[in-house]
Motif scaffolding. Structure first.
Motif, PDB file in Angstrom:
ATOM      1  N   MET A   1      18.214 -26.344  21.633  1.00  0.00           N
ATOM      2  CA  MET A   1      18.638 -27.479  20.593  1.00  0.00           C
ATOM      3  C   MET A   1      20.056 -28.846  20.604  1.00  0.00           C
ATOM      4  O   MET A   1      20.877 -28.340  20.855  1.00  0.00           O
ATOM      5  N   ILE A   2      19.202 -29.543  20.470  1.00  0.00           N
ATOM      6  CA  ILE A   2      20.552 -31.109  20.508  1.00  0.00           C
ATOM      7  C   ILE A   2      19.690 -32.042  19.540  1.00  0.00           C
ATOM      8  O   ILE A   2      18.800 -32.041  19.205  1.00  0.00           O
ATOM      9  N   VAL A   3      21.104 -31.846  18.433  1.00  0.00           N
ATOM     10  CA  VAL A   3      21.232 -32.031  17.321  1.00  0.00           C
ATOM     11  C   VAL A   3      21.489 -33.464  17.987  1.00  0.00           C
ATOM     12  O   VAL A   3      22.646 -34.404  18.191  1.00  0.00           O
ATOM     13  N   VAL A   4      20.284 -34.402  16.868  1.00  0.00           N
ATOM     14  CA  VAL A   4      21.446 -35.858  17.176  1.00  0.00           C
ATOM     15  C   VAL A   4      21.909 -35.876  15.731  1.00  0.00           C
ATOM     16  O   VAL A   4      21.394 -36.470  14.549  1.00  0.00           O
ATOM     17  N   GLY A   5      23.718 -37.237  16.123  1.00  0.00           N
ATOM     18  CA  GLY A   5      24.028 -37.016  14.743  1.00  0.00           C
ATOM     19  C   GLY A   5      24.175 -38.963  15.059  1.00  0.00           C
ATOM     20  O   GLY A   5      24.848 -39.502  15.907  1.00  0.00           O
ATOM     21  N   ASN A   6      23.860 -39.057  13.717  1.00  0.00           N
ATOM     22  CA  ASN A   6      23.684 -41.026  13.072  1.00  0.00           C
ATOM     23  C   ASN A   6      25.012 -40.948  12.745  1.00  0.00           C
ATOM     24  O   ASN A   6      25.142 -41.182  11.663  1.00  0.00           O
ATOM     25  N   VAL A   7      25.815 -41.537  13.345  1.00  0.00           N
ATOM     26  CA  VAL A   7      27.442 -41.991  12.845  1.00  0.00           C
ATOM     27  C   VAL A   7      27.551 -42.533  12.228  1.00  0.00           C
ATOM     28  O   VAL A   7      27.100 -44.244  12.424  1.00  0.00           O
ATOM     29  N   THR A   8      27.813 -42.495  10.705  1.00  0.00           N
ATOM     30  CA  THR A   8      28.207 -43.507  10.508  1.00  0.00           C
ATOM     31  C   THR A   8      29.507 -43.308   9.154  1.00  0.00           C
ATOM     32  O   THR A   8      30.097 -42.373   8.741  1.00  0.00           O
ATOM     33  N   PHE A   9      31.333 -44.312   9.495  1.00  0.00           N
ATOM     34  CA  PHE A   9      32.113 -44.253   9.599  1.00  0.00           C
ATOM     35  C   PHE A   9      31.906 -44.389   8.464  1.00  0.00           C
ATOM     36  O   PHE A   9      31.847 -45.640   7.321  1.00  0.00           O
TER      37      PHE A   9
ATOM     38  N   ASP B   1      33.939 -32.277  12.511  1.00  0.00           N
ATOM     39  CA  ASP B   1      33.485 -30.759  11.352  1.00  0.00           C
ATOM     40  C   ASP B   1      31.591 -30.668  11.410  1.00  0.00           C
ATOM     41  O   ASP B   1      31.570 -30.166  11.634  1.00  0.00           O
ATOM     42  N   ASP B   2      31.330 -31.862  11.417  1.00  0.00           N
ATOM     43  CA  ASP B   2      29.522 -31.961  11.499  1.00  0.00           C
ATOM     44  C   ASP B   2      29.360 -31.195  13.108  1.00  0.00           C
ATOM     45  O   ASP B   2      28.174 -30.870  13.051  1.00  0.00           O
ATOM     46  N   VAL B   3      30.367 -31.903  14.161  1.00  0.00           N
ATOM     47  CA  VAL B   3      29.642 -31.475  15.633  1.00  0.00           C
ATOM     48  C   VAL B   3      30.056 -30.181  15.424  1.00  0.00           C
ATOM     49  O   VAL B   3      29.335 -29.273  15.982  1.00  0.00           O
TER      50      VAL B   3
ATOM     51  N   ILE C   1      24.336 -35.286  19.960  1.00  0.00           N
ATOM     52  CA  ILE C   1      23.970 -36.229  20.521  1.00  0.00           C
ATOM     53  C   ILE C   1      25.367 -37.441  19.882  1.00  0.00           C
ATOM     54  O   ILE C   1      24.574 -37.272  18.610  1.00  0.00           O
ATOM     55  N   ILE C   2      26.207 -38.185  19.964  1.00  0.00           N
ATOM     56  CA  ILE C   2      27.068 -39.078  19.104  1.00  0.00           C
ATOM     57  C   ILE C   2      26.258 -40.744  19.404  1.00  0.00           C
ATOM     58  O   ILE C   2      26.353 -41.318  20.427  1.00  0.00           O
TER      59      ILE C   2
END
Length: 316
Positions: free
Chosen positions: A247-255, A276-278, A290-291
């Motif tokens: 399982m590779i989680v896609v993290g669509n980052v918005t600061f 924290d989300d990671v 994935i960042i």
């Protein structure tokens, strides 16, 4: 915790120089994988909102998304060890044999580091541009997976489907080794219908799952873990070994400038909240995150993006 980084493909990127710098910097910083994404075009008046989210306009950065396979080939030449993935290719936008051949070629160039993330897609504007319809997307994904198995197998290849006929032919190059095929989707289906076609496809055919976390904190982590457990249980029912799936989680980052709080979407918030989300994804059983920093309109340069990427890697 393993981290992957999406390479810069968006509007404003200097493709001649930034891609190589990003790939080499990420590898040196300890990222274990590099990823690209696919966006074929940017409609002025889209038929659907962005990513099928109600009332969400297409973001300006998606006005350009460089070809994912060309970018991946450049990264293959510039790096030595990181895995190289696409999250994700829209199967219906490609001719299956040509897509299989392109992925195998990049796998050869990279020495066997390719991961093929594939999905059905959602944009009717993109489907119309290549002469298919939304109704075709599930069928074409299944056909593409069938073609991958045939073309990446031993020669001569014999294959027949409604669109593809290969009559005892050699199809080269072959991958260095078996290319992992990851599938996206299934998140909403898992909450409503564990026997949906999307979920069955992941459990029966995929080497792993590319989900987007529904929310932060314990609730988001619990939902992600429950969904992953259901996929693996179903894989067992198909006679597969779920321990071989990832399982590779896609993290669509918005600061954000201030803490976004518990009601925020996953990977939206301050740097501390992103970290924290990671952690939440890792606790839920993710093998990797994935960042993706392509969403940041305030990144004035790829160098600024890379400085943030390195800081995230160090913090994790």
């Amino acid at each position: 915790m393993k981290l992957g980084l999406r390479l810069p493909q968006r509007l404003g990127v200097d493709l001649q120089h930034d891609l190589i710098e990003a790939a080499r910097t990420a590898e040196a910083a300890g990222y274990t994988s590099l990823w690209t994404y696919e966006r074929l075009l940017f409609p002025q008046k889209p038929i659907e909102p962005y990513a099928e989210q109600p009332n969400v306009p297409w973001p300006e950065h998606s006005r350009q998304a460089a070809d994912p396979l060309a970018v991946l080939a450049a990264a293959a030449v510039a790096t030595e060890k990181v895995r190289l993935g696409v999250s994700l290719l829209v199967a219906a936008l490609h001719t299956p044999v040509q897509l299989a051949k392109a992925l195998a070629t990049i796998d050869q160039i990279s020495g066997g580091r390719v991961i093929a993330g594939v999905g059905t897609g959602w944009s009717s504007d993109e489907f119309k541009a290549v002469g298919v319809t939304r109704a075709d997307r599930g069928r074409f994904l299944d056909e593409t997976l069938d073609v991958f198995e045939a073309v990446w197998g031993p020669d001569p290849v014999a294959f027949r489907s409604p669109r593809v006929v290969i009559d005892n032919a050699s199809v080269l190059p072959k991958p260095v080794s078996e290319i992992p095929v990851m599938l996206a989707g299934g998140g909403i289906d898992l909450g409503r219908n564990t026997k949906s076609k999307a979920v069955q496809r992941i459990a029966e055919r995929a080497d792993g799952w590319l989900p987007v976390m529904s929310g932060p904190g314990p609730a988001g982590g619990a939902e992600l873990r429950a969904s992953w457990n259901r996929i693996r249980d179903m894989a067992c029912e198909y006679g597969r070994d779920p321990s071989l799936m990832q399982m590779i989680v896609v993290g669509n980052v918005t600061f954000t400038d201030r803490p976004a709080g518990p009601d925020r979407a996953a990977f939206v918030g301050t740097l501390d909240e992103i970290i924290d989300d990671v952690r939440t994804a890792a606790d839920a059983g993710a093998d990797e995150v994935i960042i993706d920093l392509n969403l940041q309109d305030w990144f004035s340069s790829t160098q600024q993006m890379l400085e943030t990427a390195v800081e995230i890697r160090e913090r994790v």
